[in-house]
Design an enzyme around this catalytic site. Sequence first.
Site, PDB file in Angstrom:
ATOM      1  N   HIS A   1      52.491  88.107 103.858  1.00 28.95           N
ATOM      2  CA  HIS A   1      51.338  88.577 103.087  1.00 28.95           C
ATOM      3  C   HIS A   1      50.306  87.437 103.066  1.00 28.95           C
ATOM      4  CE1 HIS A   1      49.206  89.734  99.336  1.00 28.95           C
ATOM      5  NE2 HIS A   1      49.735  90.929  99.464  1.00 28.95           N
TER       6      HIS A   1
ATOM      7  N   ASP B   1      58.964  84.236  99.101  1.00 28.97           N
ATOM      8  CA  ASP B   1      58.044  85.185  98.464  1.00 28.97           C
ATOM      9  C   ASP B   1      58.878  86.421  98.145  1.00 28.97           C
ATOM     10  OD1 ASP B   1      56.380  87.276  97.885  1.00 28.97           O
ATOM     11  OD2 ASP B   1      54.989  86.943  99.545  1.00 28.97           O
TER      12      ASP B   1
ATOM     13  N   GLN C   1      58.434  91.628  96.965  1.00 29.43           N
ATOM     14  CA  GLN C   1      58.940  92.967  97.303  1.00 29.43           C
ATOM     15  C   GLN C   1      60.459  93.060  97.231  1.00 29.43           C
ATOM     16  OE1 GLN C   1      57.076  95.608  97.681  1.00 29.43           O
ATOM     17  NE2 GLN C   1      55.087  94.594  97.759  1.00 29.43           N
TER      18      GLN C   1
ATOM     19  N   LYS D   1      55.235  94.464  89.748  1.00 27.53           N
ATOM     20  CA  LYS D   1      55.926  95.201  90.814  1.00 27.53           C
ATOM     21  C   LYS D   1      57.334  95.602  90.395  1.00 27.53           C
ATOM     22  CE  LYS D   1      53.310  92.984  94.525  1.00 27.53           C
ATOM     23  NZ  LYS D   1      52.386  94.009  95.009  1.00 27.53           N
TER      24      LYS D   1
ATOM     25  N   CYS E   1      47.130  93.457 103.324  1.00 23.89           N
ATOM     26  CA  CYS E   1      47.062  91.991 103.168  1.00 23.89           C
ATOM     27  C   CYS E   1      47.980  91.293 104.171  1.00 23.89           C
ATOM     28  CB  CYS E   1      47.418  91.549 101.756  1.00 23.89           C
ATOM     29  SG  CYS E   1      46.296  92.171 100.514  1.00 23.89           S
TER      30      CYS E   1
HETATM   31  N1  PLP Z   1      53.652  88.898  98.562  1.00 25.43           N
HETATM   32  C1  PLP Z   1      53.976  90.155  98.918  1.00 25.43           C
HETATM   33  C2  PLP Z   1      55.039  90.375  99.931  1.00 25.43           C
HETATM   34  C3  PLP Z   1      53.337  91.222  98.313  1.00 25.43           C
HETATM   35  O1  PLP Z   1      53.656  92.472  98.671  1.00 25.43           O
HETATM   36  C4  PLP Z   1      52.332  90.969  97.341  1.00 25.43           C
HETATM   37  C5  PLP Z   1      51.581  92.084  96.729  1.00 25.43           C
HETATM   38  O2  PLP Z   1      51.403  93.140  97.277  1.00 25.43           O
HETATM   39  C6  PLP Z   1      52.041  89.655  97.004  1.00 25.43           C
HETATM   40  C7  PLP Z   1      52.721  88.651  97.642  1.00 25.43           C
HETATM   41  C8  PLP Z   1      51.014  89.324  95.997  1.00 25.43           C
HETATM   42  O3  PLP Z   1      51.421  89.727  94.716  1.00 25.43           O
HETATM   43  P1  PLP Z   1      50.415  89.644  93.493  1.00 25.43           P
HETATM   44  O4  PLP Z   1      49.178  90.372  93.932  1.00 25.43           O
HETATM   45  O5  PLP Z   1      51.138  90.338  92.383  1.00 25.43           O
HETATM   46  O6  PLP Z   1      50.157  88.214  93.211  1.00 25.43           O
END
Ligand code: PLP
Length: 408
Positions: free
Chosen positions: A126, A203, A206, A229, A367
């Site tokens: 991401h 990270d 998900q 999430k 993203c």
């Molecule tokens: N990393 C992953 C794999 C994600 O799917 C997301 C959000 O969609 C994020 C990071 C970023 O999360 P946040 O927008 O809650 O900071």
Amino acid sequence: MNNRMYSIEHIRADFPILDRQVYGKPLVYLDNGATTQKPRTVVDAITEEYYSVNANVHRGVHFLSQEATRLHEASRERVRTFINAASTNEIIFTRGTTEAINLLASSFGEAFLHEGDEVIVSTMEHHSNIVPWQLLEARKGIKLRVIPITDRGEICMDEYVKLFNEHTRLVSVMHVSNVLGTVNPIREMIRIAHEHDVPFAVDGAQSIPHIAVDVQDLDADFYAFSAHKVYGPTGIGVLYGKEHWLDRMPPYQGGGEMIQTVSFERTTFNELPFKFEAGTPDYIGTTAFARALDYVSALGMEHIAAHEKALTDYALQRLREIPAMRIIGEAEERGAVISFNVGNIHPSDLGTLLDRLGIAVRTGHHCAQPLMHRMGIPGTVRASFALYNTMEEVDALVAAVDRVRKMF
Ligand code: PLP
């Protein structure tokens, strides 16, 4: 509780929004990878605390402040047990995964990264696990090394191993892909990094909603995730970090709460975890987050995972029956996310028409533009499932996709 007791009817009754209609159609909410809906108990936690406890934390001698502090710190303990961290000193509250990774990049970068040092990420990351490291490329002259992926959307482990050298200082990789659904072999990847004496950041945006995560068992050095999430409120997230790393990392932001003493000559910093939490925290949000973790724990992460796997397997099977269907991401180990394209229909056209039929999906690059580039596509339609989705909703998705296909 066993799976027969996983009563989807009762569960759905906890989420009032699932009853609403859009464009006169029953809402089919399949954008859970972006954010999940909230059960009553989470929203109640917010109103209850504002109505009966609200006071700033950590600084008051009065009753309410102490009560609010107790709730806030109990939430930290709740997060600790949820991921089985060794200590609450290792649970840093942030605004979300993005801020958690930015904190890590900034603070770990300040302490440990110098010109010529290398950080390993993967092609499927991401943007929030790419751009913070790129900022360090610009600021400190570090270099990003990128693990390639296969056409099926799996990490090339042979290539991963080859990326380590004497300049490698950190690996930062997602546990579960928000686009491909791939569950990365994170345990094995961490083991390999540690063989090279390199720490590993995960990270977990998900994974936390779908998989029981034990940071000690994984031996992760850092693990980032977002409350929203996992059925919690927006604006709260966590950076887990092993204490021996966090101890040696400088503060991320300056201000109240993160200091011990301040003078114009010399300021000293608070202990962990407060050293990384400048300013008034979202103490109402942390209470609601703890409620969300209670909610999923009561259902049982293993039951949630089994339900979502059944949904995903069924959805994959049914979607594949649609002519011109292309599933993006065919990993062996996968989570509750399915990306697809149909023929030459642009994903945003497909998503817009699905929306008119009541189906909420996400479209676009999610993203993950480098991943889109790797797969040779501008974007995908993404359906992502949660603990409250049903087989009937999968049928509704499949029928709607096929209907739109026939229109083109
Ligand atoms: N990393 C992953 C794999 C994600 O799917 C997301 C959000 O969609 C994020 C990071 C970023 O999360 P946040 O927008 O809650 O900071």
